[in-house]
Design a protein around this motif. Structure first.
Motif, PDB file in Angstrom:
ATOM      1  N   THR A 110      19.507  68.019  10.762  1.00 29.84           N
ATOM      2  CA  THR A 110      19.976  69.054  11.667  1.00 29.84           C
ATOM      3  C   THR A 110      21.440  69.382  11.402  1.00 29.84           C
ATOM      4  O   THR A 110      22.180  68.586  10.825  1.00 29.84           O
ATOM      5  CB  THR A 110      19.827  68.609  13.136  1.00 29.84           C
ATOM      6  OG1 THR A 110      20.641  67.447  13.358  1.00 29.84           O
ATOM      7  CG2 THR A 110      18.375  68.275  13.465  1.00 29.84           C
ATOM      8  N   MET A 111      21.837  70.554  11.846  1.00 24.83           N
ATOM      9  CA  MET A 111      23.247  70.947  11.815  1.00 24.83           C
ATOM     10  C   MET A 111      23.938  70.438  13.070  1.00 24.83           C
ATOM     11  O   MET A 111      23.285  70.178  14.087  1.00 24.83           O
ATOM     12  CB  MET A 111      23.358  72.462  11.722  1.00 24.83           C
ATOM     13  CG  MET A 111      22.903  73.043  10.398  1.00 24.83           C
ATOM     14  SD  MET A 111      24.080  72.755   9.052  1.00 24.83           S
ATOM     15  CE  MET A 111      25.310  74.024   9.372  1.00 24.83           C
ATOM     16  N   LYS A 115      26.361  74.996  15.217  1.00 25.08           N
ATOM     17  CA  LYS A 115      26.618  75.413  13.839  1.00 25.08           C
ATOM     18  C   LYS A 115      25.326  75.871  13.158  1.00 25.08           C
ATOM     19  O   LYS A 115      24.252  75.349  13.442  1.00 25.08           O
ATOM     20  CB  LYS A 115      27.240  74.274  13.035  1.00 25.08           C
ATOM     21  CG  LYS A 115      28.536  73.724  13.629  1.00 25.08           C
ATOM     22  CD  LYS A 115      29.607  74.811  13.740  1.00 25.08           C
ATOM     23  CE  LYS A 115      30.907  74.236  14.296  1.00 25.08           C
ATOM     24  NZ  LYS A 115      31.941  75.294  14.463  1.00 25.08           N
ATOM     25  N   PHE A 116      25.462  76.848  12.263  1.00 25.61           N
ATOM     26  CA  PHE A 116      24.287  77.320  11.539  1.00 25.61           C
ATOM     27  C   PHE A 116      24.661  77.798  10.141  1.00 25.61           C
ATOM     28  O   PHE A 116      25.804  78.177   9.872  1.00 25.61           O
ATOM     29  CB  PHE A 116      23.579  78.450  12.289  1.00 25.61           C
ATOM     30  CG  PHE A 116      24.322  79.776  12.262  1.00 25.61           C
ATOM     31  CD1 PHE A 116      24.144  80.675  11.220  1.00 25.61           C
ATOM     32  CD2 PHE A 116      25.208  80.109  13.286  1.00 25.61           C
ATOM     33  CE1 PHE A 116      24.828  81.880  11.188  1.00 25.61           C
ATOM     34  CE2 PHE A 116      25.905  81.307  13.262  1.00 25.61           C
ATOM     35  CZ  PHE A 116      25.712  82.201  12.213  1.00 25.61           C
ATOM     36  N   MET A 118      22.515  80.464   7.593  1.00 29.82           N
ATOM     37  CA  MET A 118      21.328  81.279   7.394  1.00 29.82           C
ATOM     38  C   MET A 118      21.369  81.923   6.019  1.00 29.82           C
ATOM     39  O   MET A 118      22.402  82.473   5.619  1.00 29.82           O
ATOM     40  CB  MET A 118      21.209  82.371   8.452  1.00 29.82           C
ATOM     41  CG  MET A 118      19.849  83.067   8.447  1.00 29.82           C
ATOM     42  SD  MET A 118      19.804  84.572   9.439  1.00 29.82           S
ATOM     43  CE  MET A 118      20.571  85.747   8.319  1.00 29.82           C
ATOM     44  N   HIS A 164      16.566  81.454  18.685  1.00 30.82           N
ATOM     45  CA  HIS A 164      17.777  81.155  17.906  1.00 30.82           C
ATOM     46  C   HIS A 164      18.795  82.296  17.945  1.00 30.82           C
ATOM     47  O   HIS A 164      19.898  82.154  17.423  1.00 30.82           O
ATOM     48  CB  HIS A 164      17.402  80.876  16.454  1.00 30.82           C
ATOM     49  CG  HIS A 164      16.486  79.712  16.288  1.00 30.82           C
ATOM     50  ND1 HIS A 164      16.889  78.410  16.477  1.00 30.82           N
ATOM     51  CD2 HIS A 164      15.163  79.649  15.970  1.00 30.82           C
ATOM     52  CE1 HIS A 164      15.865  77.595  16.279  1.00 30.82           C
ATOM     53  NE2 HIS A 164      14.809  78.319  15.977  1.00 30.82           N
ATOM     54  N   VAL A 168      22.763  82.238  16.518  1.00 36.27           N
ATOM     55  CA  VAL A 168      22.884  82.802  15.169  1.00 36.27           C
ATOM     56  C   VAL A 168      23.253  84.273  15.299  1.00 36.27           C
ATOM     57  O   VAL A 168      22.395  85.152  15.343  1.00 36.27           O
ATOM     58  CB  VAL A 168      21.570  82.633  14.374  1.00 36.27           C
ATOM     59  CG1 VAL A 168      21.752  83.118  12.944  1.00 36.27           C
ATOM     60  CG2 VAL A 168      21.127  81.181  14.395  1.00 36.27           C
ATOM     61  N   ALA A 186      27.312  81.799   7.641  1.00 34.80           N
ATOM     62  CA  ALA A 186      27.499  80.525   8.339  1.00 34.80           C
ATOM     63  C   ALA A 186      28.692  80.625   9.275  1.00 34.80           C
ATOM     64  O   ALA A 186      29.613  81.403   9.032  1.00 34.80           O
ATOM     65  CB  ALA A 186      27.714  79.386   7.350  1.00 34.80           C
ATOM     66  N   LEU A 225      16.911  78.938   7.686  1.00 36.29           N
ATOM     67  CA  LEU A 225      17.895  78.693   8.728  1.00 36.29           C
ATOM     68  C   LEU A 225      18.106  77.200   8.890  1.00 36.29           C
ATOM     69  O   LEU A 225      17.155  76.444   9.098  1.00 36.29           O
ATOM     70  CB  LEU A 225      17.420  79.286  10.059  1.00 36.29           C
ATOM     71  CG  LEU A 225      18.315  79.010  11.271  1.00 36.29           C
ATOM     72  CD1 LEU A 225      19.688  79.665  11.084  1.00 36.29           C
ATOM     73  CD2 LEU A 225      17.656  79.520  12.553  1.00 36.29           C
ATOM     74  N   ALA A 227      19.978  74.781  11.410  1.00 33.37           N
ATOM     75  CA  ALA A 227      20.487  74.899  12.772  1.00 33.37           C
ATOM     76  C   ALA A 227      20.435  73.546  13.465  1.00 33.37           C
ATOM     77  O   ALA A 227      19.880  72.584  12.918  1.00 33.37           O
ATOM     78  CB  ALA A 227      19.655  75.934  13.538  1.00 33.37           C
TER      79      ALA A 227
END
Length: 265
Positions: A110-111, A115-116, A118, A164, A168, A186, A225, A227
């Motif tokens: 996981t992030m 935070k993400f 894509m 999401h 995002v 990001a 993604l 996430a």
């Protein structure tokens, strides 16, 4: 100059968002008209057979619906939802347009919270926004950003799920390089750049090559993604056989392993 002044630099910045707008328009059109525009493909082993449809989006018969799969690959537990449903279930055999999607997910890695990263595949010939693009308060750039933000939201909902969308968002995203044929965004650019090393870019390119080898009717690319919920891969077509799904599973498991290793470093 006043706040509405314009320059070639602003035009370039605004036009850089056009591929994103085009891609999102195509995504929304596929969602509304039924996935990638073709009928569902042959069924998963042990499940009802899904008959192959015509390129026009008509269906030749057979059973459709939602298939839930799960498994473990290289220690990575995952699940997948494959949907192939007619636009009007009561008229499944009368040339209705089909809605299709595949969504693969894992919480193996996981992030950090909030935070993400894509990554989206671009239409052939489209270019990603420049990674050096700077924010601009000019009128044209502002309008372009608003339009791109709406397109961005449609893309996130269509490929990964509306849940999401709140996190995002384009406003907090930095464009990043992810190799030819990709656009990446990001909100933690430093971490994302570490993940997007040459080995990861090569992995993305290999998966892109597999996508381009698919029949044209179902070649609509994939979205990736990373996430806090985990790693999610979405398509707008139904990967409805075990053989079709296997490369996506392997790709997702390797991306999850790379994310896990980086976060553990």
């Amino acid at each position: 100059m006043n706040e509405y002044s314009f320059s070639p630099e602003k035009m370039i910045w605004a036009l850089a968002l056009v591929p994103l707008l085009i891609l999102a328009f195509r995504v929304v059109r596929r969602i509304v008209r039924g996935g990638a525009g073709s009928g569902p493909e042959s069924g998963l082993q042990g499940s009802p057979t899904l008959a192959r449809g015509h390129r026009s989006g008509t269906h030749t018969g057979g059973v459709a619906g939602t298939t839930e799969l799960s498994g473990t690959t290289q220690g990575c537990a995952w699940s997948a939802t494959i949907e192939a449903t007619p636009d009007n279930p009561d008229e499944a055999r009368h040339g209705r347009v089909w809605r299709q999607s595949t969504r693969w997910r894992t919480a193996y890695a996981t992030m950090p919270a909030g935070k993400f990263l894509m990554i989206m595949t671009l239409p052939e010939g489209a270019k990603a926004p420049p990674v050096s693009a700077e924010a601009d308060t000019g009128l044209m750039a502002t309008l372009a950003r608003k339009a791109a933000a709406a397109a961005f939201g449609h893309y996130v909902s269509g490929y990964f799920g509306a849940e999401h969308g709140a996190m995002v968002d384009l406003a907090s995203a930095t464009p990043l390089a992810a190799g030819p044929g990709f656009a990446a965004f990001a909100n933690d650019a430093a971490f994302a750049r570490r993940l997007l090393d040459p080995a990861t870019v090569d992995l993305l390119a290999r998966q892109r090559a597999l996508e381009l080898a698919r029949p044209r009717a179902s070649n609509s690319g994939f979205g990736l993604l990373l996430a806090p919920a985990g790693v999610i891969i979405g398509t707008q077509y139904a990967l409805s056989t075990a053989d079709d799904l296997a490369p996506l599973v392997a790709f997702g498991a390797e991306m999850a392993e790379r994310l896990k290793a980086l976060r553990s470093a």
